[in-house]
Motif scaffolding. Structure first.
Motif, PDB file in Angstrom:
ATOM      1  N   ALA A 267     -37.580 -72.242 -28.813  1.00 35.64           N
ATOM      2  CA  ALA A 267     -36.655 -71.569 -29.727  1.00 35.64           C
ATOM      3  C   ALA A 267     -36.834 -72.064 -31.160  1.00 35.64           C
ATOM      4  O   ALA A 267     -36.685 -71.316 -32.110  1.00 35.64           O
ATOM      5  N   VAL A 268     -37.159 -73.348 -31.303  1.00 38.07           N
ATOM      6  CA  VAL A 268     -37.310 -73.936 -32.638  1.00 38.07           C
ATOM      7  C   VAL A 268     -38.736 -74.467 -32.750  1.00 38.07           C
ATOM      8  O   VAL A 268     -39.144 -75.302 -31.948  1.00 38.07           O
ATOM      9  N   SER A 269     -39.489 -73.979 -33.741  1.00 41.17           N
ATOM     10  CA  SER A 269     -40.898 -74.380 -33.818  1.00 41.17           C
ATOM     11  C   SER A 269     -41.035 -75.732 -34.505  1.00 41.17           C
ATOM     12  O   SER A 269     -40.157 -76.189 -35.219  1.00 41.17           O
ATOM     13  N   ASN A 270     -42.185 -76.349 -34.292  1.00 42.55           N
ATOM     14  CA  ASN A 270     -42.460 -77.704 -34.737  1.00 42.55           C
ATOM     15  C   ASN A 270     -43.784 -77.697 -35.502  1.00 42.55           C
ATOM     16  O   ASN A 270     -44.761 -77.204 -34.951  1.00 42.55           O
ATOM     17  N   PRO A 271     -43.892 -78.183 -36.723  1.00 35.62           N
ATOM     18  CA  PRO A 271     -42.895 -78.925 -37.507  1.00 35.62           C
ATOM     19  C   PRO A 271     -42.133 -78.058 -38.509  1.00 35.62           C
ATOM     20  O   PRO A 271     -41.348 -78.569 -39.280  1.00 35.62           O
ATOM     21  N   MET A 272     -42.345 -76.705 -38.512  1.00 36.91           N
ATOM     22  CA  MET A 272     -41.774 -75.899 -39.581  1.00 36.91           C
ATOM     23  C   MET A 272     -40.363 -75.384 -39.257  1.00 36.91           C
ATOM     24  O   MET A 272     -39.709 -74.786 -40.094  1.00 36.91           O
ATOM     25  N   LEU A 273     -39.899 -75.645 -38.037  1.00 35.20           N
ATOM     26  CA  LEU A 273     -38.512 -75.362 -37.658  1.00 35.20           C
ATOM     27  C   LEU A 273     -38.102 -73.894 -37.833  1.00 35.20           C
ATOM     28  O   LEU A 273     -37.018 -73.573 -38.302  1.00 35.20           O
ATOM     29  N   ILE A 274     -39.008 -72.997 -37.449  1.00 35.93           N
ATOM     30  CA  ILE A 274     -38.675 -71.572 -37.409  1.00 35.93           C
ATOM     31  C   ILE A 274     -37.819 -71.350 -36.159  1.00 35.93           C
ATOM     32  O   ILE A 274     -38.206 -71.768 -35.060  1.00 35.93           O
ATOM     33  N   VAL A 275     -36.674 -70.688 -36.321  1.00 35.82           N
ATOM     34  CA  VAL A 275     -35.835 -70.388 -35.161  1.00 35.82           C
ATOM     35  C   VAL A 275     -36.100 -68.935 -34.760  1.00 35.82           C
ATOM     36  O   VAL A 275     -35.990 -68.023 -35.581  1.00 35.82           O
ATOM     37  N   ALA A 276     -36.470 -68.740 -33.503  1.00 36.17           N
ATOM     38  CA  ALA A 276     -36.814 -67.394 -33.038  1.00 36.17           C
ATOM     39  C   ALA A 276     -35.548 -66.614 -32.673  1.00 36.17           C
ATOM     40  O   ALA A 276     -34.525 -67.205 -32.328  1.00 36.17           O
ATOM     41  N   ASP A 277     -35.644 -65.287 -32.734  1.00 32.69           N
ATOM     42  CA  ASP A 277     -34.537 -64.440 -32.293  1.00 32.69           C
ATOM     43  C   ASP A 277     -34.646 -64.331 -30.773  1.00 32.69           C
ATOM     44  O   ASP A 277     -35.091 -63.327 -30.220  1.00 32.69           O
TER      45      ASP A 277
ATOM     46  N   GLU B 168     -39.328 -81.141 -53.367  1.00 34.11           N
ATOM     47  CA  GLU B 168     -39.669 -79.754 -53.694  1.00 34.11           C
ATOM     48  C   GLU B 168     -38.870 -78.775 -52.820  1.00 34.11           C
ATOM     49  O   GLU B 168     -38.290 -77.818 -53.300  1.00 34.11           O
ATOM     50  N   GLU B 169     -38.877 -79.034 -51.514  1.00 30.57           N
ATOM     51  CA  GLU B 169     -38.275 -78.084 -50.579  1.00 30.57           C
ATOM     52  C   GLU B 169     -37.863 -78.808 -49.292  1.00 30.57           C
ATOM     53  O   GLU B 169     -38.526 -79.760 -48.879  1.00 30.57           O
ATOM     54  N   VAL B 170     -36.771 -78.340 -48.693  1.00 27.99           N
ATOM     55  CA  VAL B 170     -36.338 -78.902 -47.407  1.00 27.99           C
ATOM     56  C   VAL B 170     -36.251 -77.754 -46.403  1.00 27.99           C
ATOM     57  O   VAL B 170     -35.701 -76.692 -46.709  1.00 27.99           O
ATOM     58  N   LEU B 171     -36.806 -77.977 -45.226  1.00 29.31           N
ATOM     59  CA  LEU B 171     -36.657 -76.990 -44.150  1.00 29.31           C
ATOM     60  C   LEU B 171     -35.699 -77.561 -43.115  1.00 29.31           C
ATOM     61  O   LEU B 171     -36.007 -78.555 -42.453  1.00 29.31           O
ATOM     62  N   TYR B 172     -34.521 -76.960 -43.022  1.00 29.60           N
ATOM     63  CA  TYR B 172     -33.561 -77.346 -41.980  1.00 29.60           C
ATOM     64  C   TYR B 172     -32.778 -76.086 -41.628  1.00 29.60           C
ATOM     65  O   TYR B 172     -32.217 -75.437 -42.520  1.00 29.60           O
ATOM     66  N   PRO B 173     -32.761 -75.697 -40.366  1.00 31.40           N
ATOM     67  CA  PRO B 173     -32.171 -74.388 -40.010  1.00 31.40           C
ATOM     68  C   PRO B 173     -30.725 -74.228 -40.441  1.00 31.40           C
ATOM     69  O   PRO B 173     -30.224 -73.101 -40.538  1.00 31.40           O
TER      70      PRO B 173
ATOM     71  N   GLY C 102     -29.506 -79.170 -34.899  1.00 31.74           N
ATOM     72  CA  GLY C 102     -30.555 -80.054 -34.426  1.00 31.74           C
ATOM     73  C   GLY C 102     -30.775 -81.264 -35.315  1.00 31.74           C
ATOM     74  O   GLY C 102     -30.161 -81.397 -36.380  1.00 31.74           O
ATOM     75  N   GLY C 103     -31.647 -82.132 -34.846  1.00 35.09           N
ATOM     76  CA  GLY C 103     -31.862 -83.416 -35.515  1.00 35.09           C
ATOM     77  C   GLY C 103     -33.178 -83.510 -36.262  1.00 35.09           C
ATOM     78  O   GLY C 103     -33.522 -84.580 -36.763  1.00 35.09           O
ATOM     79  N   MET C 104     -33.927 -82.409 -36.318  1.00 32.83           N
ATOM     80  CA  MET C 104     -35.233 -82.460 -36.981  1.00 32.83           C
ATOM     81  C   MET C 104     -35.138 -81.802 -38.344  1.00 32.83           C
ATOM     82  O   MET C 104     -34.541 -80.734 -38.487  1.00 32.83           O
ATOM     83  N   LEU C 105     -35.746 -82.431 -39.355  1.00 33.53           N
ATOM     84  CA  LEU C 105     -35.851 -81.755 -40.641  1.00 33.53           C
ATOM     85  C   LEU C 105     -37.186 -82.086 -41.274  1.00 33.53           C
ATOM     86  O   LEU C 105     -37.768 -83.141 -41.013  1.00 33.53           O
ATOM     87  N   THR C 106     -37.684 -81.148 -42.080  1.00 36.86           N
ATOM     88  CA  THR C 106     -39.011 -81.267 -42.674  1.00 36.86           C
ATOM     89  C   THR C 106     -38.857 -81.072 -44.179  1.00 36.86           C
ATOM     90  O   THR C 106     -38.100 -80.204 -44.609  1.00 36.86           O
ATOM     91  N   PHE C 107     -39.499 -81.912 -44.966  1.00 36.33           N
ATOM     92  CA  PHE C 107     -39.368 -81.751 -46.421  1.00 36.33           C
ATOM     93  C   PHE C 107     -40.681 -82.016 -47.131  1.00 36.33           C
ATOM     94  O   PHE C 107     -41.589 -82.638 -46.597  1.00 36.33           O
ATOM     95  N   ASP C 108     -40.744 -81.515 -48.367  1.00 36.53           N
ATOM     96  CA  ASP C 108     -41.973 -81.550 -49.156  1.00 36.53           C
ATOM     97  C   ASP C 108     -41.698 -82.367 -50.419  1.00 36.53           C
ATOM     98  O   ASP C 108     -40.778 -82.044 -51.183  1.00 36.53           O
TER      99      ASP C 108
ATOM    100  N   ILE D  28     -43.341 -84.103 -44.887  1.00 41.93           N
ATOM    101  CA  ILE D  28     -42.980 -85.118 -43.899  1.00 41.93           C
ATOM    102  C   ILE D  28     -41.954 -84.527 -42.939  1.00 41.93           C
ATOM    103  O   ILE D  28     -41.022 -83.841 -43.358  1.00 41.93           O
ATOM    104  N   ARG D  29     -42.156 -84.809 -41.638  1.00 45.85           N
ATOM    105  CA  ARG D  29     -41.162 -84.408 -40.643  1.00 45.85           C
ATOM    106  C   ARG D  29     -40.319 -85.625 -40.300  1.00 45.85           C
ATOM    107  O   ARG D  29     -40.859 -86.688 -39.987  1.00 45.85           O
ATOM    108  N   LEU D  30     -39.022 -85.439 -40.370  1.00 51.30           N
ATOM    109  CA  LEU D  30     -38.109 -86.538 -40.100  1.00 51.30           C
ATOM    110  C   LEU D  30     -37.362 -86.242 -38.801  1.00 51.30           C
ATOM    111  O   LEU D  30     -36.793 -85.163 -38.631  1.00 51.30           O
TER     112      LEU D  30
END
Ligand SMILES: *Cc1c(COP(=O)(O)O)cnc(C)c1O
Length: 388
Positions: free
Chosen positions: A151-161, A279-284, A305-311, A365-367
């Protein structure tokens, strides 16, 4: 051994159990596949072990399901789930999302294609989202044995429908396997929405302390689960009672821990999004996230969720790479670079060195956000950002 009124599930380390007489032996051997979580007549630990079964029942409560089978790793759980759909030469094509755990993609290439000669098709994301029209065409055209996704992709955290995806799969009579490691049963229970099998890398959030590896296959369909029991037993997949015992203790705090993972990650995501060096944070959970709508639809208000990715900001790829390295070195003793996730301690992973050509993103970086005191976490990250 006499009953000693233990107040917790005891740790049974034996390989084989004392079956007393031929009548009990006969009973034990005939009952074990139909009722894997019920009879007391244990035979041999590779088939079933009482400590492991007690922990399987804990997972059945978490996922709201009738069957849960523990195995030694998340990869072993994937092997069981996929293998039960193989019927030798008769096996039809199988459809996997491409945006899944890297190890699963390697399993597909090195085991399913290279060694088992399976017909594997992949469904790719387009610019960070899924084209469900394209998915429908594939389902129609190839009639796959099953559809496999996260449902949640790794590491870009795309949430699928996922609800639409599952409705499409059902429309084309295609079985559904979900890897729910990132979502966890706290955020989503795929079996309640019609998935046929759910697997987890229990190594991650369910265990949560980074000190065991384990996997689980969950389901409600008796015929499928009987196949899974058969495959687990004869392919020799098995979780040791020692690891099961530790997992049993860890599962008691799973919901508390996961809530804290979500709360901490939300606070950190906002903190980082407003930080001048980011620059940017990816967190659903962020308004800015491209699939926030899907995340809200699926998880409601329970968390993201507990995962977040940032640039990290930089003038060039080289500059970003250097700043990323500097940030990682500054955190070496507090937020270490560890290639796993879902632990109570916060850990990080730089994307470019690990994913290589798939994600050539030098400042990213994925945290995996832990459950530490949030002020402490913010100050550790803030200080490291000051140093770059
Ligand atoms: C880690 C992971 C796996 C593999 O699990 P192991 O316990 O390492 O074998 C599978 N899927 C996802 C999403 C993972 O993060």
């Amino acid at each position: 051994m006499k009953n000693i009124n233990a107040s917790h599930t005891p740790l049974y380390r034996e390989a084989g159990f004392n079956l007393k007489d031929s009548k009990t032996a006969k009973q034990a051997f005939s009952a074990e596949i139909d009722h894997p979580h019920e009879p007391d007549n244990y035979i041999y630990s590779r088939y079933r072990n009482p400590t492991t079964v007690a922990v399987e029942k804990q997972i059945m409560e978490l996922e709201n399901c009738n069957w849960a089978l523990l195995v030694e790793t998340g990869m072993a759980a994937i092997d069981v789930a996929v293998s039960i759909f193989q019927k030798g030469k008769e096996t039809g094509p199988c459809l996997f999302f491409h945006e899944i755990y890297g190890g699963t993609n390697s399993f597909i290439d090195t085991v399913l294609i290279k060694r088992r000669n399976m017909d594997i098709r992949r469904f790719y994301a387009n610019n960070g989202s899924y084209d469900l029209g394209e998915l429908e065409n594939m389902l129609k055209e190839i009639s796959p044995e099953f559809l496999y996704f996260e449902a949640v992709s790794n590491p870009m955290l795309i949430v699928a429908d996922v609800k639409k995806i599952m409705a499409l799969a059902k429309q084309y009579h295609c079985k559904i396997i979900v890897d729910n490691t990132f979502g966890t049963p706290y955020l989503w229970k795929p079996l309640l929405d019609g998935a046929d099998l759910v697997i987890h890398s229990v190594t991650k959030y369910l265990s949560g302390h980074g000190n065991i590896t384990a996997g689980v296959i969950c389901g409600n369909d008796k015929d499928l689960m009987k196949e899974a029991i058969e495959y687990r037993k004869w392919a020799g997949h098995f979780l040791s009672p020692d690891d099961a015992y530790r997992l049993g203790t860890q599962l008691k705090t799973f919901e508390l821990r996961f809530k804290q993972h979500c709360d901490n990650a939300s606070v950190l995501a906002e903190y980082l999004e407003n930080h001048p060096k980011i620059e940017e944070v990816l967190y659903p959970g962020l308004e800015s996230h491209p699939t926030r709508k899907e995340a809200v639809d699926l998880f409601g208000n329970k968390g993201f969720g507990g995962m977040l990715t940032f640039d990290i900001k930089g003038n060039s790829d080289e500059d970003k790479r250097e700043k990323c390295n500097c940030f990682i070195s500054a955190l070496e003793n507090t937020i270490p670079l560890v290639p796993t996730l879902g632990e109570v301690d916060t850990i990080l992973l730089p994307v470019e060195p690990v994913w290589g050509a798939k994600y050539p993103l030098p400042g990213v970086i994925r945290l995996s956000v832990g459950i530490e005191n949030i002020e402490l976490l913010k100050s550790r990250i803030g200080e490291a950002l000051e140093k770059i």
